[in-house]
Motif scaffolding. Structure first.
Motif, PDB file in Angstrom:
ATOM      1  N   ALA A 125     -18.657  22.697 -33.192  1.00  0.00           N
ATOM      2  CA  ALA A 125     -17.925  23.916 -32.854  1.00  0.00           C
ATOM      3  C   ALA A 125     -16.996  23.684 -31.669  1.00  0.00           C
ATOM      4  O   ALA A 125     -15.874  24.208 -31.628  1.00  0.00           O
ATOM      5  CB  ALA A 125     -18.919  25.050 -32.548  1.00  0.00           C
ATOM      6  N   ALA A 126     -17.450  22.880 -30.704  1.00  0.00           N
ATOM      7  CA  ALA A 126     -16.600  22.565 -29.553  1.00  0.00           C
ATOM      8  C   ALA A 126     -15.366  21.783 -29.988  1.00  0.00           C
ATOM      9  O   ALA A 126     -14.233  22.063 -29.559  1.00  0.00           O
ATOM     10  CB  ALA A 126     -17.393  21.779 -28.511  1.00  0.00           C
ATOM     11  N   MET A 127     -15.548  20.805 -30.851  1.00  0.00           N
ATOM     12  CA  MET A 127     -14.424  19.989 -31.309  1.00  0.00           C
ATOM     13  C   MET A 127     -13.449  20.796 -32.160  1.00  0.00           C
ATOM     14  O   MET A 127     -12.239  20.520 -32.167  1.00  0.00           O
ATOM     15  CB  MET A 127     -14.936  18.782 -32.086  1.00  0.00           C
ATOM     16  CG  MET A 127     -15.690  17.758 -31.246  1.00  0.00           C
ATOM     17  SD  MET A 127     -14.680  17.042 -29.931  1.00  0.00           S
ATOM     18  CE  MET A 127     -13.389  16.242 -30.879  1.00  0.00           C
ATOM     19  N   ALA A 158     -16.361  14.057 -28.308  1.00  0.00           N
ATOM     20  CA  ALA A 158     -16.267  13.453 -29.641  1.00  0.00           C
ATOM     21  C   ALA A 158     -17.274  12.324 -29.801  1.00  0.00           C
ATOM     22  O   ALA A 158     -17.923  12.184 -30.858  1.00  0.00           O
ATOM     23  CB  ALA A 158     -14.842  12.934 -29.876  1.00  0.00           C
ATOM     24  N   VAL A 159     -17.429  11.493 -28.760  1.00  0.00           N
ATOM     25  CA  VAL A 159     -18.402  10.397 -28.817  1.00  0.00           C
ATOM     26  C   VAL A 159     -19.818  10.957 -28.946  1.00  0.00           C
ATOM     27  O   VAL A 159     -20.629  10.479 -29.757  1.00  0.00           O
ATOM     28  CB  VAL A 159     -18.267   9.497 -27.576  1.00  0.00           C
ATOM     29  CG1 VAL A 159     -19.447   8.534 -27.467  1.00  0.00           C
ATOM     30  CG2 VAL A 159     -16.954   8.716 -27.631  1.00  0.00           C
ATOM     31  N   LEU A 178     -12.626  11.126 -35.917  1.00  0.00           N
ATOM     32  CA  LEU A 178     -12.620   9.899 -35.120  1.00  0.00           C
ATOM     33  C   LEU A 178     -11.419   9.024 -35.458  1.00  0.00           C
ATOM     34  O   LEU A 178     -10.831   8.400 -34.562  1.00  0.00           O
ATOM     35  CB  LEU A 178     -13.914   9.119 -35.339  1.00  0.00           C
ATOM     36  CG  LEU A 178     -15.194   9.730 -34.763  1.00  0.00           C
ATOM     37  CD1 LEU A 178     -16.394   8.866 -35.101  1.00  0.00           C
ATOM     38  CD2 LEU A 178     -15.085   9.911 -33.256  1.00  0.00           C
ATOM     39  N   ARG A 179     -11.029   8.963 -36.743  1.00  0.00           N
ATOM     40  CA  ARG A 179      -9.847   8.161 -37.099  1.00  0.00           C
ATOM     41  C   ARG A 179      -8.610   8.668 -36.360  1.00  0.00           C
ATOM     42  O   ARG A 179      -7.826   7.887 -35.828  1.00  0.00           O
ATOM     43  CB  ARG A 179      -9.625   8.215 -38.618  1.00  0.00           C
ATOM     44  CG  ARG A 179     -10.537   7.311 -39.425  1.00  0.00           C
ATOM     45  CD  ARG A 179      -9.923   7.070 -40.796  1.00  0.00           C
ATOM     46  NE  ARG A 179     -10.812   6.321 -41.671  1.00  0.00           N
ATOM     47  CZ  ARG A 179     -10.950   5.012 -41.642  1.00  0.00           C
ATOM     48  NH1 ARG A 179     -10.284   4.293 -40.751  1.00  0.00           N
ATOM     49  NH2 ARG A 179     -11.765   4.404 -42.505  1.00  0.00           N
ATOM     50  N   ASP A 180      -8.414   9.987 -36.363  1.00  0.00           N
ATOM     51  CA  ASP A 180      -7.246  10.551 -35.680  1.00  0.00           C
ATOM     52  C   ASP A 180      -7.296  10.253 -34.177  1.00  0.00           C
ATOM     53  O   ASP A 180      -6.268   9.911 -33.565  1.00  0.00           O
ATOM     54  CB  ASP A 180      -7.184  12.061 -35.899  1.00  0.00           C
ATOM     55  CG  ASP A 180      -6.811  12.417 -37.338  1.00  0.00           C
ATOM     56  OD1 ASP A 180      -6.283  11.535 -38.045  1.00  0.00           O
ATOM     57  OD2 ASP A 180      -7.067  13.570 -37.751  1.00  0.00           O
ATOM     58  N   LEU A 181      -8.476  10.384 -33.576  1.00  0.00           N
ATOM     59  CA  LEU A 181      -8.594  10.147 -32.131  1.00  0.00           C
ATOM     60  C   LEU A 181      -8.388   8.677 -31.795  1.00  0.00           C
ATOM     61  O   LEU A 181      -7.771   8.342 -30.776  1.00  0.00           O
ATOM     62  CB  LEU A 181      -9.962  10.626 -31.638  1.00  0.00           C
ATOM     63  CG  LEU A 181     -10.153  12.139 -31.584  1.00  0.00           C
ATOM     64  CD1 LEU A 181     -11.595  12.489 -31.229  1.00  0.00           C
ATOM     65  CD2 LEU A 181      -9.203  12.770 -30.563  1.00  0.00           C
TER      66      LEU A 181
END
Length: 593
Positions: A125-127, A158-159, A178-181
Motif C-alpha cells: 500500500a505504501a509503494m 521497496a527493498v 523492481l524492474r522499473d526502479l
C-alpha cells in the motif's frame, strides 16, 4: 481532499484534480504539506520558494501566495475557515497528515516494520502511493534535496517489500516494480539483489542469472567496484543450483527507542530549530557545539523527538561522556559495543576489536532509516567510527568542542549555540516560574538574566532555587546572583549536572596546562574581549606563542572570537577563571568536583 507530493504536486477533491496554480504556489503548497502539522516560518518559506534570489518584497509575496493557496484549498475541501493558518511560529497547513501522500506513505512503512502478517500488505500500500518522480516539475534547491531524500525512502521501502514478499510467496507483484526502479537507479545493489531473488523465487532462473550478471557489470563498468556480499552470495547460489539463502536482516527488526525524555516546557531556540528543520531529511551527520551549559543536549534531544517519525527504524542514543564526572570519555570500541547491543546484537556476537564492531554496525544500519544521537562528544576521532557507511540514517552529534573534523571530512552542517537572546531567556523564566511571578517583579527578572549571562543552565538553576523557595522575592535572588564573589555558590545544585562550577570544571580539565594558565589570567580582566597582543602581554609570552593557545580555547568554546582578532567569554566563565586563579594550592580545581 488529498494532497499529492509523490509525483507532480496536486490537490485532489474526490477523484478530480484541482489546478494548484503556478510553480511558486505549488512550492508553497509542497513546503507546508511536507511540514504538516508543524509551522513553517516565513523566512524559511522565502528561502525554499526563491532560494538565493528572493524578490524585493519577499514577505508580501509570501502573503500573496498564501492567500491564493487558501482559495485553492477551500474550493477543494469544501470546508469553512482557512486551511492555512498563521501562528507565531509561521504558517501551518491544518490537514490530517493522512491526507498527504508523503505522510501516509511514511505511516504505512513505519507500521510495516512491526512484526505481523500484514507487513506485505502495508508495504504494498505504501509503494502504491508513488506516481513517479516526487515534486515533479518543481525546480530549486529545496525541491531537489527533498526529491533525493524521499527517493531514498522509496528505495528502502521497496527493498523491504520485496524481501517480505519473497518470504511469503507474494513475489510476482514486486517484479515489475523492481524492474522499473532498477532502470531508474541502476547502481542500487540492494534493489538489484532483491530483483534477482524475486525472479529466482518465480522459477525464472535464466532471467535471474542475466539480471545478476547485468548488475555486476554495471557496478564494475561505472563505479569500478565488484558486487557486495549479498549479491555475490546470490550469484554463487544461482550458478551452483543451490537454494537462495534468505536475505540478511529478514524477519522482525529490532526497533530501539533510546531517546531520553524531551525537556519539559522547552522554550526558545526558534532560529536554531528553524535552521535544523530546513536541513535535508535524507540523513547524514549534523554537529551541534557550544560552551558548557548553553543547552546543546536539550536542543539536540528536543529536535530529535521532533523528527523521530522520519526515521521509522528507531532511535539510538549514547552519552559519549566527553565532558562528564561519570568517568573518562568513552572509548570508541566501547561506544560501538553499546550501539550494537542497542541494535539487538547478543554480547557473544559482538566482535572483539573496534574495526570489527564498526563494520558490523555499518552493516546493520545499511538500508535502514534510523536516528542516532551521539551526545557529549569529546572530539571528531571519538565519533568517526560510529558513523553509518550508507545514506538513510541521521546522526546528531553534540559536544563542547567545535567538531571541525566532521565538517571538513563528512560535510556535516555545524550549529554553534550562542547564549540565549534576552527575550528567550525571559520566556525560560516565565515557563519555570509562572508569568504571575515574573510579571510581578520585571526589574528583578532582568537582573537575574544579566547575572546568569543568558546561559540556559544558569537560568535553569536560578529558577529551580526560586521554585524551591516560593516565598522568596525575585529581587532578593537577583541581589544574591549579582554578587560576583558568591555567584557560583548560588548557582549550585544537588547533582554534578546542575552545579555550574562542576559543569565548567569539566571543560577546564580538558585544556592543556598552558591553556589553563592563560584562561586563569583572563579572570580578573573586566574588558569584554582582548586582542592577541593583550593576551600575550598578560601571559608574558610572544604573540606567536599565544595564538595556538587561543585557538585551543576557542575550539573548546571556552573563549569566543566574536570579532576577528578579539577574544572573550561570558561573565560566568570569567568569574570561574578568577575563582580558580585565586585558589592557592589548588592548581587543578577539577579535583573539587
Amino acid at each position: 481532499m488529498e494532497i499529492r507530493l509523490l509525483g507532480p504536486v496536486e490537490v485532489v477533491a474526490g477523484r478530480t484534480p484541482v489546478p494548484a496554480g503556478r510553480r511558486q504556489l505549488r512550492v508553497v503548497l509542497a513546503v507546508l504539506a511536507a511540514a504538516a502539522p508543524r509551522a513553517v516560518p516565513v523566512a524559511l518559506l522565502i528561502d525554499r520558494v526563491w532560494g538565493e534570489h528572493p524578490p524585493l518584497r519577499a514577505q508580501q509575496a509570501v502573503w500573496t501566495r498564501v492567500a491564493e493557496l487558501r482559495k485553492v484549498l477551500a474550493g477543494a475541501a469544501g470546508e469553512p475557515g482557512p486551511l492555512v493558518s498563521w501562528q507565531p511560529g509561521g504558517y501551518t497547513l491544518r490537514v490530517d497528515p493522512d491526507r498527504v501522500d508523503l505522510h501516509r506513505f511514511r505511516r504505512l512503512a513505519a507500521a510495516a516494520r512491526r512484526p505481523g502478517p500484514e507487513r506485505v500488505t502495508l508495504l504494498a500500500a505504501a509503494m502504491d502511493l508513488w506516481r513517479g518522480t516526487p515534486l515533479a516539475g518543481l525546480g530549486g534547491e529545496w525541491a531537489a534535496r527533498q526529491r533525493d531524500s524521499w527517493q531514498l525512502e522509496r528505495l528502502d521501502t521497496a527493498v523491504a517489500w520485496a524481501r517480505e514478499a519473497v518470504c511469503v510467496g507474494a513475489h510476482t507483484a514486486v517484479i515489475p516494480v523492481l524492474r522499473d526502479l532498477v532502470d531508474d537507479h541502476p547502481h542500487s545493489e540492494p534493489l538489484a539483489t532483491e530483483l534477482v531473488r524475486a525472479l529466482a523465487a518465480d522459477n525464472r532462473i535464466g532471467e535471474a542469472i542475466a539480471e545478476c550478471r547485468a548488475a555486476c557489470d554495471r557496478l564494475h563498468r561505472t563505479l569500478g567496484i565488484g558486487p557486495g556480499r549479498e549479491l555475490r552470495t546470490v550469484r554463487q547460489a544461482l550458478l551452483s543450483g543451490a537454494p537462495l539463502v534468505p536475505p540478511a536482516g529478514a524477519g522482525p527488526l529490532v526497533l530501539p527507542a533510546q531517546l531520553p525524555a524531551d525537556v519539559a516546557g522547552f522554550v526558545g531556540r526558534r532560529a536554531e530549530i528553524a535552521r535544523l528543520d530546513g536541513l535535508p531529511a535524507a540523513g547524514g551527520v549534523l554537529a551541534v557545539s557550544g560552551t558548557a551549559g548553553v543547552g546543546k543536549t536539550a536542543l539536540t534531544v528536543h529536535w530529535a523527538h521532533r523528527v523521530r517519525e522520519r526515521f521509522p527504524d528507531g532511535q539510538l542514543y549514547l552519552n559519549l561522556r566527553g565532558f562528564d564526572r561519570a568517568g573518562p570519555p568513552r572509548d570508541p570500541a566501547e561506544a560501538a559495543r553499546l550501539l550494537l547491543e542497542g541494535l539487538g546484537v547478543p554480547a557473544d556476537r559482538v566482535p572483539a576489536d573496534l574495526d570489527g564492531r564498526a563494520a558490523l554496525y555499518r552493516s546493520l544500519l545499511a538500508g535502514r532509516r534510523m536516528l542516532v544521537v551521539l551526545d557529549n562528544a569529546r572530539d571528531t576521532a571519538q565519533v568517526r567510527p560510529l558513523l553509518p557507511g550508507t545514506p538513510g540514517c541521521l546522526v546528531l552529534v553534540s559536544g563542547r568542542t567545535t567538531l571541525t573534523g566532521l565538517v571538513a571530512v563528512h560535510g556535516a552542517p555545524l550549529l554553534v549555540l550562542d547564549l540565549l537572546p534576552r527575550d528567550e531567556a525571559r520566556q525560560l523564566l516565565d515557563a519555570r516560574l509562572g508569568r504571575a511571578r515574573t510579571e510581578a517583579e520585571p526589574a528583578a527578572v532582568t537582573e537575574i538574566i544579566t547575572a546568569c549571562a543568558r546561559l540556559p543552565l544558569a537560568l535553569a538553576i536560578a529558577a529551580a532555587r526560586a521554585v524551591a523557595r516560593p516565598r522568596l522575592r525575585l529581587g532578593v535572588l537577583a541581589q544574591e546572583l549579582l554578587d560576583a564573589r558568591g555567584r557560583l555558590s548560588v548557582l549550585s545544585g544537588d547533582d554534578p549536572g546542575t552545579d555550574l562550577r562542576t559543569v565548567l570544571s569539566w571543560s577546564y580539565a580538558a585544556l592543556s596546562p598552558e591553556a589553563r594558565r592563560v584562561f586563569r589570567l583572563l579572570g580578573p580582566v573586566s574588558a569584554p574581549d582582548l586582542t592577541v597582543a593583550a593576551v600575550a602581554g598578560l601571559a608574558g609570552v610572544p604573540a606567536r606563542q599565544v595564538e595556538p593557545v587561543l585557538a585551543e580555547l576557542t575550539r573548546a568554546n571556552v573563549l569566543t572570537e566574536r570579532v576577528p582578532g578579539r577574544f572573550g567569554c561570558h561573565e560566568l566563565l570569567r568569574g570561574y577563571a578568577a575563582a580558580v586563579g585565586s585558589e592557592a594550592g589548588a592548581p587543578d580545581p577539577t579535583r573539587r568536583s
